[in-house]
Design an enzyme around this catalytic site. Structure first.
Site, PDB file in Angstrom:
ATOM      1  N   CYS A  68      33.702  34.800  50.546  1.00 26.57           N
ATOM      2  CA  CYS A  68      34.932  34.161  50.047  1.00 26.57           C
ATOM      3  C   CYS A  68      35.286  34.738  48.682  1.00 26.57           C
ATOM      4  O   CYS A  68      34.530  35.469  48.093  1.00 26.57           O
ATOM      5  CB  CYS A  68      34.706  32.670  49.896  1.00 26.57           C
ATOM      6  SG  CYS A  68      33.987  31.894  51.341  1.00 26.57           S
ATOM      7  N   ARG A 106      38.579  39.288  50.883  1.00 23.08           N
ATOM      8  CA  ARG A 106      37.203  38.759  50.968  1.00 23.08           C
ATOM      9  C   ARG A 106      37.105  37.603  51.943  1.00 23.08           C
ATOM     10  O   ARG A 106      36.018  37.138  52.279  1.00 23.08           O
ATOM     11  CB  ARG A 106      36.739  38.293  49.586  1.00 23.08           C
ATOM     12  CG  ARG A 106      36.663  39.364  48.526  1.00 23.08           C
ATOM     13  CD  ARG A 106      36.292  38.778  47.180  1.00 23.08           C
ATOM     14  NE  ARG A 106      35.001  38.120  47.235  1.00 23.08           N
ATOM     15  CZ  ARG A 106      33.840  38.769  47.082  1.00 23.08           C
ATOM     16  NH1 ARG A 106      33.862  40.070  46.846  1.00 23.08           N
ATOM     17  NH2 ARG A 106      32.705  38.150  47.155  1.00 23.08           N
ATOM     18  N   TRP A 141      36.212  32.531  53.860  1.00 20.58           N
ATOM     19  CA  TRP A 141      35.785  33.127  55.131  1.00 20.58           C
ATOM     20  C   TRP A 141      34.752  32.164  55.666  1.00 20.58           C
ATOM     21  O   TRP A 141      33.630  32.067  55.163  1.00 20.58           O
ATOM     22  CB  TRP A 141      35.183  34.513  54.904  1.00 20.58           C
ATOM     23  CG  TRP A 141      34.799  35.230  56.156  1.00 20.58           C
ATOM     24  CD1 TRP A 141      35.639  35.687  57.135  1.00 20.58           C
ATOM     25  CD2 TRP A 141      33.473  35.579  56.577  1.00 20.58           C
ATOM     26  NE1 TRP A 141      34.921  36.306  58.122  1.00 20.58           N
ATOM     27  CE2 TRP A 141      33.603  36.256  57.827  1.00 20.58           C
ATOM     28  CE3 TRP A 141      32.211  35.398  56.047  1.00 20.58           C
ATOM     29  CZ2 TRP A 141      32.502  36.740  58.527  1.00 20.58           C
ATOM     30  CZ3 TRP A 141      31.110  35.881  56.743  1.00 20.58           C
ATOM     31  CH2 TRP A 141      31.270  36.538  57.971  1.00 20.58           C
ATOM     32  N   ASN A 181      31.085  30.418  47.048  1.00 24.62           N
ATOM     33  CA  ASN A 181      30.926  31.562  47.945  1.00 24.62           C
ATOM     34  C   ASN A 181      29.428  31.658  48.215  1.00 24.62           C
ATOM     35  O   ASN A 181      28.620  31.656  47.296  1.00 24.62           O
ATOM     36  CB  ASN A 181      31.445  32.845  47.276  1.00 24.62           C
ATOM     37  CG  ASN A 181      31.132  34.079  48.111  1.00 24.62           C
ATOM     38  OD1 ASN A 181      30.981  33.993  49.324  1.00 24.62           O
ATOM     39  ND2 ASN A 181      30.982  35.210  47.448  1.00 24.62           N
ATOM     40  N   GLY A 182      29.046  31.721  49.495  1.00 29.15           N
ATOM     41  CA  GLY A 182      27.618  31.835  49.821  1.00 29.15           C
ATOM     42  C   GLY A 182      27.244  30.794  50.869  1.00 29.15           C
ATOM     43  O   GLY A 182      28.097  30.181  51.497  1.00 29.15           O
ATOM     44  N   GLU A 200      31.544  56.012  63.865  1.00 34.13           N
ATOM     45  CA  GLU A 200      32.497  55.530  62.861  1.00 34.13           C
ATOM     46  C   GLU A 200      33.896  55.423  63.447  1.00 34.13           C
ATOM     47  O   GLU A 200      34.606  54.444  63.213  1.00 34.13           O
ATOM     48  CB  GLU A 200      32.486  56.444  61.634  1.00 34.13           C
ATOM     49  CG  GLU A 200      33.461  56.042  60.544  1.00 34.13           C
ATOM     50  CD  GLU A 200      33.236  54.628  60.003  1.00 34.13           C
ATOM     51  OE1 GLU A 200      32.207  54.004  60.323  1.00 34.13           O
ATOM     52  OE2 GLU A 200      34.113  54.125  59.300  1.00 34.13           O
ATOM     53  N   LYS A 241      35.991  51.837  63.487  1.00 37.38           N
ATOM     54  CA  LYS A 241      37.338  51.760  62.887  1.00 37.38           C
ATOM     55  C   LYS A 241      38.323  51.181  63.898  1.00 37.38           C
ATOM     56  O   LYS A 241      39.102  50.283  63.607  1.00 37.38           O
ATOM     57  CB  LYS A 241      37.803  53.138  62.432  1.00 37.38           C
ATOM     58  CG  LYS A 241      37.134  53.643  61.194  1.00 37.38           C
ATOM     59  CD  LYS A 241      37.682  53.070  59.899  1.00 37.38           C
ATOM     60  CE  LYS A 241      36.949  51.941  59.276  1.00 37.38           C
ATOM     61  NZ  LYS A 241      35.542  51.912  59.120  1.00 37.38           N
ATOM     62  N   GLU A 272      37.531  47.371  64.778  1.00 39.00           N
ATOM     63  CA  GLU A 272      37.683  46.324  63.767  1.00 39.00           C
ATOM     64  C   GLU A 272      39.129  46.067  63.389  1.00 39.00           C
ATOM     65  O   GLU A 272      39.459  44.969  62.952  1.00 39.00           O
ATOM     66  CB  GLU A 272      36.828  46.587  62.538  1.00 39.00           C
ATOM     67  CG  GLU A 272      37.189  47.784  61.711  1.00 39.00           C
ATOM     68  CD  GLU A 272      36.274  47.888  60.487  1.00 39.00           C
ATOM     69  OE1 GLU A 272      35.908  46.862  59.901  1.00 39.00           O
ATOM     70  OE2 GLU A 272      35.932  49.015  60.125  1.00 39.00           O
ATOM     71  N   HIS A 328      23.328  58.900  82.058  1.00 39.64           N
ATOM     72  CA  HIS A 328      22.181  58.006  82.334  1.00 39.64           C
ATOM     73  C   HIS A 328      22.613  56.559  82.481  1.00 39.64           C
ATOM     74  O   HIS A 328      21.829  55.648  82.250  1.00 39.64           O
ATOM     75  CB  HIS A 328      21.153  58.160  81.206  1.00 39.64           C
ATOM     76  CG  HIS A 328      20.586  59.541  81.129  1.00 39.64           C
ATOM     77  ND1 HIS A 328      19.711  60.045  82.060  1.00 39.64           N
ATOM     78  CD2 HIS A 328      20.833  60.545  80.262  1.00 39.64           C
ATOM     79  CE1 HIS A 328      19.417  61.304  81.750  1.00 39.64           C
ATOM     80  NE2 HIS A 328      20.086  61.624  80.665  1.00 39.64           N
ATOM     81  N   LYS A 369      35.715  41.785  53.692  1.00 40.53           N
ATOM     82  CA  LYS A 369      35.453  43.097  53.121  1.00 40.53           C
ATOM     83  C   LYS A 369      33.978  43.310  52.817  1.00 40.53           C
ATOM     84  O   LYS A 369      33.456  44.393  52.995  1.00 40.53           O
ATOM     85  CB  LYS A 369      36.249  43.272  51.826  1.00 40.53           C
ATOM     86  CG  LYS A 369      36.065  44.625  51.147  1.00 40.53           C
ATOM     87  CD  LYS A 369      36.491  45.758  52.029  1.00 40.53           C
ATOM     88  CE  LYS A 369      36.294  47.120  51.378  1.00 40.53           C
ATOM     89  NZ  LYS A 369      36.533  48.219  52.330  1.00 40.53           N
TER      90      LYS A 369
HETATM   91  C1  AGP Z   1      33.618  49.008  57.691  1.00 41.31           C
HETATM   92  O1  AGP Z   1      34.955  49.379  57.949  1.00 41.31           O
HETATM   93  C2  AGP Z   1      33.405  47.522  57.729  1.00 41.31           C
HETATM   94  N1  AGP Z   1      34.306  46.852  56.881  1.00 41.31           N
HETATM   95  C3  AGP Z   1      31.957  47.123  57.549  1.00 41.31           C
HETATM   96  O2  AGP Z   1      31.236  47.679  58.626  1.00 41.31           O
HETATM   97  C4  AGP Z   1      31.265  47.561  56.233  1.00 41.31           C
HETATM   98  O3  AGP Z   1      31.057  48.957  56.254  1.00 41.31           O
HETATM   99  C5  AGP Z   1      29.903  46.862  56.159  1.00 41.31           C
HETATM  100  O4  AGP Z   1      30.123  45.478  56.126  1.00 41.31           O
HETATM  101  C6  AGP Z   1      29.079  47.298  54.944  1.00 41.31           C
HETATM  102  O5  AGP Z   1      29.764  46.952  53.784  1.00 41.31           O
HETATM  103  P1  AGP Z   1      29.242  47.586  52.400  1.00 41.31           P
HETATM  104  O6  AGP Z   1      29.407  49.083  52.507  1.00 41.31           O
HETATM  105  O7  AGP Z   1      30.116  46.979  51.340  1.00 41.31           O
HETATM  106  O8  AGP Z   1      27.792  47.216  52.239  1.00 41.31           O
END
Ligand code: AGP
Length: 610
Positions: A2, A27, A76, A102-103, A482, A486, A489, A505, A605
């Site tokens: 958050c 966030r 969040w 937050n937490g 990757e 992308k 998500e 396989h 994020k």
């Molecule tokens: C990547 O596009 C995502 N947002 C997510 O996988 C991110 O890479 C992951 O949560 C790790 O975050 P960080 O690099 O801030 O540790």
């Protein structure tokens, strides 16, 4: 995770809080709220499910809330679904204490049951409300004293902002395993989850440490450590501007950050390349320690983990030593075989990912040396690692990482080349060749970015697919991971990255007429093998979007329905170029599907919870 903002000053707090929350929405954004303290009106609180705009409209941009002291929160959800009731702030039953958090309070049920036994009623399903009611329980006229008691009672992770109606001139903040920055203004002071929320008002900041509690007033900020002793915080000046954290005319932060990659790569790599040598001044690992390494560990999450997968291929080739790449959430519970002779490299854009932080602590606990590759200055992981290499990419706002990925990869490549020189596993000529090619990467990225319309066209053809495969071998497989993430998500299309040689396989059974396969074939030594895999899927009716280099364009075109071509470069640097069209493809597909590109559903994020 958050976003939290706190303000105390002379001007009305609500507009300042809303402005800060708008910069923290990445966030978490399923609900939001404000609590503002006014000498006449007392404590006022407004909160709502939904995006920040819903809240802002409710208070007419902050105009209907008077008071020059307040806290704000964008959520969040972890405990308790997104709803008006579960939104923060949470009010104590006395109505005099408001809390944002937050937490995760891990022992919240135990405390909740205790308080219920004392006749306390609860109104939400959140863990956070326990903090508000426990403050009430301990409060005997001094909110700071009550807060100290609470933070010594709760377990888990917290970044807290606390207001008390009986203390109209102070705001209390406290943190453990959850980021909180302090901002020092002129007659006003701030706290926030990250610098982005307060840089518009001040660039003088300090970073709270675990266990610390801060008292913010208009006159200043007093910080205490977990022994209740006053501490003097070191102040630093933020080295980027608010414009770096704004869209600057782009429709989305993600597209802006994709376009920023050439410059970000230059900033991350070029200061560390001196002629045909790598200079990592901020690296404090002795040559003798590097030489005795018999293996390396790379630990991270998500896209940062994917950088590690590319890194495995690169560093094993450079160093001729095993490189283990592990998901942080697995490493921390895998009883890892590390000791004082080991080096564990953790990679994190935010520097706050809880799984990665926990893995770092586990590694240190086992005696390993730790090195962090991080983007956010002063972040928790950066501070706890034995050594840190910053990626200097500037603020990355979009949830889907792009420029942070590219700069992490650049730094990891330079680390490998530095180690190769120290270990004498590569000749100076070989190292110089790669460095020479690294200098050309930004220009080649710009070449790719100069014709995005081609990729936009492919996205318009393929955005309706409900399942997309990314296949490749070696570095191309690592890139596929990757590219697939992308796409998933931000477009919500199911996608899977597969080692091309492994397809037969089992998974090839999923290929049917019309299945879209993104076939990555940039790595020349395995190009023919990759082509045979493309032929395999084509013969089962797949539609192939090929990705290859200029020198293989003609051959790849024979086997692809659509083709993306990247400039040639050193084999070890191909991922730095191949990732760009994959980012663009995901972006344009998500755009076609009308998705919320910068704030994808269910995501945040930086994941600062388990
Ligand atoms: C990547 O596009 C995502 N947002 C997510 O996988 C991110 O890479 C992951 O949560 C790790 O975050 P960080 O690099 O801030 O540790």
């Amino acid at each position: 995770m958050c976003g939290i903002v706190g303000f105390v000053g002379e001007e009305q707090a609500a507009p300042v809080l809303l402005d800060g929350l708008a910069r923290l929405e990445y966030r978490g954004y399923d609900s939001a709220g404000l609590a503002v303290l006014d000498r006449e009106k007392g404590l006022q609180m407004v909160k709502s499910k939904g995006r920040l705009k819903v809240l802002s409209d409710m208070v007419d941009g902050g105009k209907t809330l008077s008071g020059t002291l307040g806290v704000g929160h964008t959520r969040w959800a972890t405990h308790g679904e997104p709803s008006d009731t579960n939104a923060h702030p949470h009010l104590s039953n006395s109505g005099r204490i408001a809390v944002v958090h937050n937490g995760i309070i891990e022992n919240y049920m135990e405390i909740k049951e205790f308080l219920q036994g004392q006749g306390v009623t609860f109104h939400s399903d959140t863990d956070t409300e326990v903090v508000a009611q426990l403050l009430d329980y301990y409060y005997q006229g001094d909110i700071v004293e009550a807060t100290f008691k609470v933070i010594h009672r709760i377990e888990g992770s917290y970044a807290l902002g606390i207001l008390c109606a009986d203390a109209p001139d102070q705001l209390v903040a406290a943190r453990k395993d959850g980021p909180l920055v302090l901002g020092y203004g002129d007659g006003c002071n701030f706290t926030a989850s990250d610098v982005t929320a307060l840089i518009k008002y001040t660039k003088t900041v300090s970073y709270m440490e675990d266990g610390e509690l801060a008292i913010l007033t208009r006159e200043g900020i007093q910080v205490y450590n977990d022994l209740n002793q006053p501490v003097e915080k070191e102040r630093s000046t933020v080295d980027w501007d608010i414009s770096d954290a704004e869209k600057g005319g782009y429709e989305h932060f993600m597209f802006k950050e994709i376009m920023e990659q050439p410059e970000a790569y230059r900033k991350a790599a070029f200061p560390r390349i001196r002629g045909d040598r790598v200079e990592l001044e901020d690296l404090n690992l002795e040559d003798d320690f590097i030489r005795q390494l018999d293996r390396l560990y790379i630990v991270a999450c998500g896209s940062s983990y994917h950088v590690g997968v590319v890194g495995k291929y690169l560093l094993e080739r450079m160093l001729r030593r095993p490189v283990e790449v592990l998901l942080a959430s697995e490493f921390r519970y895998a009883d890892p075989i590390v000791d004082e002779k080991s080096l564990v490299v953790v990679i994190s854009q935010s520097g706050e990912t809880l799984d990665t932080m926990a893995a770092l602590r586990e590694a240190r606990q086992l005696g390993a040396r730790t090195l962090a590759i991080v983007n956010v200055m002063g972040s928790s992981i950066a501070k706890e690692a034995d050594s840190v290499l910053y990626t200097w990419a500037g603020p990355e706002i979009a949830v889907a990482t792009t420029k942070a990925y590219s700069t992490q990869l650049a730094v990891l490549t330079l680390l490998g080349l530095h180690f190769a020189r120290v270990m004498d596993t590569m000749s100076q000529r070989e190292i110089g060749e790669i460095l020479e090619q690294m200098r050309l990467i930004p220009a080649k990225m710009e070449e790719i970015l100069s014709h995005t319309e081609e990729i936009q066209y492919f996205a318009s053809q393929y955005f309706n697919h409900e399942s997309i495969f990314f296949i490749g071998r070696n570095l191309d497989y690592a890139m596929g991971l990757e590219g697939s993430l992308k796409l998933k998500e931000i477009s919500y299309i199911h996608s899977e990255a597969y080692a091309a040689g492994e397809l037969k396989h089992g998974t090839i059974s999923l290929i049917e007429p019309g299945t879209l396969v993104v076939a990555l074939a940039t790595y020349a030594p395995l190009f023919d093998k990759a082509i045979s895999n493309v032929v395999e899927v084509k013969s089962r009716g797949a539609t192939v979007l090929g990705v290859t280099t200029e020198s293989k364009r003609e051959e790849m075109a024979k086997h692809s329905d659509s083709l993306i071509v990247i400039p040639d470069t050193h084999p070890m640097l191909l991922p730095s170029l191949a990732v760009v069209p994959l980012q663009l493809f995901a972006y344009y597909v998500a755009l076609q599907r009308g998705c919320d590109i910068d704030k994808p559903r269910n995501l945040a994020k930086s994941v600062t919870v388990e």
